[in-house]
Design an enzyme around this catalytic site. Structure first.
Site, mmCIF file in Angstrom:
data_model
loop_
_atom_site.group_PDB
_atom_site.id
_atom_site.type_symbol
_atom_site.label_atom_id
_atom_site.label_comp_id
_atom_site.label_asym_id
_atom_site.label_seq_id
_atom_site.Cartn_x
_atom_site.Cartn_y
_atom_site.Cartn_z
ATOM 1 N N TRP A 102 81.737 14.611 -75.654
ATOM 2 C CA TRP A 102 82.118 14.949 -74.274
ATOM 3 C C TRP A 102 81.426 14.029 -73.279
ATOM 4 O O TRP A 102 81.989 13.700 -72.237
ATOM 5 C CB TRP A 102 81.855 16.428 -73.985
ATOM 6 N N ASP A 172 77.269 19.235 -67.448
ATOM 7 C CA ASP A 172 78.413 19.888 -68.086
ATOM 8 C C ASP A 172 77.861 20.987 -68.992
ATOM 9 O O ASP A 172 77.246 20.698 -70.018
ATOM 10 C CB ASP A 172 79.202 18.849 -68.898
ATOM 11 N N LYS A 196 84.890 28.736 -73.568
ATOM 12 C CA LYS A 196 83.860 28.838 -74.597
ATOM 13 C C LYS A 196 83.076 30.135 -74.411
ATOM 14 O O LYS A 196 82.966 30.936 -75.321
ATOM 15 C CB LYS A 196 82.895 27.655 -74.564
HETATM 16 C C1 LIG Z 1 85.398 22.045 -74.355
HETATM 17 C C2 LIG Z 1 84.543 21.124 -73.602
HETATM 18 C C3 LIG Z 1 85.093 20.234 -72.654
HETATM 19 C C4 LIG Z 1 86.585 20.117 -72.394
HETATM 20 O O1 LIG Z 1 87.060 21.217 -71.689
HETATM 21 P P1 LIG Z 1 88.563 21.282 -71.158
HETATM 22 O O2 LIG Z 1 88.578 22.570 -70.409
HETATM 23 O O3 LIG Z 1 89.462 21.253 -72.344
HETATM 24 O O4 LIG Z 1 88.780 20.114 -70.264
HETATM 25 C C5 LIG Z 1 84.216 19.430 -71.958
HETATM 26 N N1 LIG Z 1 82.878 19.481 -72.167
HETATM 27 C C6 LIG Z 1 82.338 20.311 -73.082
HETATM 28 C C7 LIG Z 1 80.850 20.321 -73.273
HETATM 29 C C8 LIG Z 1 83.145 21.155 -73.820
HETATM 30 O O5 LIG Z 1 82.605 21.985 -74.726
#
Ligand SMILES: *Cc1c(COP(=O)(O)O)cnc(C)c1O
Length: 360
Positions: A102, A172, A196
């Site tokens: 990511w 993030d 998540k």
């Molecule tokens: C799942 C995830 C993403 C992507 O998320 P989307 O909602 O599909 O854009 C980005 N960063 C992390 C750390 C993730 O676990």
């Protein structure tokens, strides 16, 4: 079919209590005779839901007064663009730490809008460690420093808040928000997609310090503008009302469980149970450096990978589903967010032991 233990990385398992509550009030929300799905977003009833959600999140995360809580569309990926649009403020460069999948995706997107200084990288497609801070190449003229607090695919998690040498820190937290207390005041901005640990897919939580709002790039799409979202209570357009409501139920559930200290205690309990079992086994291996193993996503490899399909099929037969590792990494991955009960991890370990006994 009874409910299974779902180890999916996302969209992930939600707490049973939350699912039951959503079910019970689906057709008739609080005696209104209609569903949250059918409710006008600007009416009083949805406004109450939105306000309660924010109040619960503020309390749980101890969000300081000078931070706005925004609910935005487009998932974490939309933030990969929104962040440079909003936070460059005329500067031409931003700092990015690369600790996995990511991190790299965020870097690729940011490259479209500015020079990216990748301050450190572990390069490997499936990195297993965090580069030590004395190897970070921060110039000091970057508009902000972006990092991923928990790399969902590699299973690498920061054990502490990184030191940014004075740069505005952007995190993030898509896959570990609400899993431990955090000092928000150390950040300029944190964000997390919902699917998540916050609810179903469709909303993204953005917590941003007020002085960082405004003075965005003139071409910033309104749908990505922190100014627009903060001045419209995140209702510039019609928001995904049902996922928003579900996020509120999840936040309330976390509070009832005892808040973020309790979520952290449970996360450590689950991941330690599984990692200790793996450590004592000759058949399974977690490739991640023990100093930065994720409490949320535990990747593991079978000593003989020709058993991968059998492992997944037999696990699924006993109600342990979605254990396949990401295609970039292979092997297995057990994602265990707040909703995963201890009994789910115990069931997984029993299965893994029985499988090992059978094949070795
Ligand atoms: C799942 C995830 C993403 C992507 O998320 P989307 O909602 O599909 O854009 C980005 N960063 C992390 C750390 C993730 O676990």
């Amino acid at each position: 079919m009874p409910r299974v233990f779902n180890f999916s990385a996302g969209p992930a398992m939600l707490p049973d209590d939350v699912m039951h509550q959503a079910h019970a009030e689906f057709l008739d929300y609080h005696n209104l005779g209609y569903s949250v799905c059918e409710m006008p977003h600007r009416g009083k009833d949805f406004k109450d839901i939105a306000e309660r959600t924010e109040a619960d999140l503020r309390e749980l995360l101890a969000i300081p007064e000078n931070y706005k809580v925004l609910v935005m569309p487009g998932g974490a990926r939309a933030q990969y663009a929104a962040i440079p649009f909003n936070l460059l403020k005329g500067r031409k460069k931003a700092a990015y730490l690369d600790i996995g999948h990511w991190s790299k995706e965020a870097i690729v997107e940011a490259h479209k809008y500015c020079d990216v200084n990748v301050i450190a990288s572990n390069a490997d497609p499936a990195p297993t460690y965090i580069p030590p801070i004395d190897q970070w190449n921060i110039n000091g003229d970057e508009a902000y420093l972006h990092y991923v607090d928990n790399e969902t695919i590699g299973g690498v998690e920061f054990p502490h808040i990184p030191d940014t040498k004075g740069l505005t820190l952007v995190g993030d937290m898509s896959s570990n928000i609400l899993s431990r207390p955090i000092d928000i005041s150390k950040y300029g901005l944190i964000y997390a997609c919902a699917q998540k640990n916050l609810g179903p897919a469709g909303v993204t939580l953005v917590i941003v310090r007020e002085d960082l709002i405004g003075d965005e790039h003139p071409l910033t799409p309104a749908m990505m503008s922190y100014t627009v979202f903060s001045t419209t209570d995140s209702m510039y357009n019609t928001p995904p009302t049902f996922p928003w409501y579900m996020m509120g139920l999840v936040a309330h559930w976390v509070k009832k469980q005892g808040g973020l200290e309790e979520m952290d205690r449970m996360a450590k309990l689950r991941s330690n149970l599984l990692n200790d079992f793996i450590k004592n086994s000759d058949f399974y291996k977690n490739p991640v450096d023990p100093s930065c193993r994720s409490r949320m996503n535990v990747p593991f490899i079978l000593a003989d990978e020709s058993y991968n399909d059998a492992f997944l099929n037999e696990a699924s037969d006993v109600g342990l589903v979605n254990l396949k590792g990401h295609r970039a990494v292979g092997g297995m991955r057990a994602s265990m967010y707040n909703a995963m009960p201890e009994s789910g991890v115990e069931a997984l370990i029993s299965f893994m032991q029985a499988f090992e006994d059978k094949v070795s």
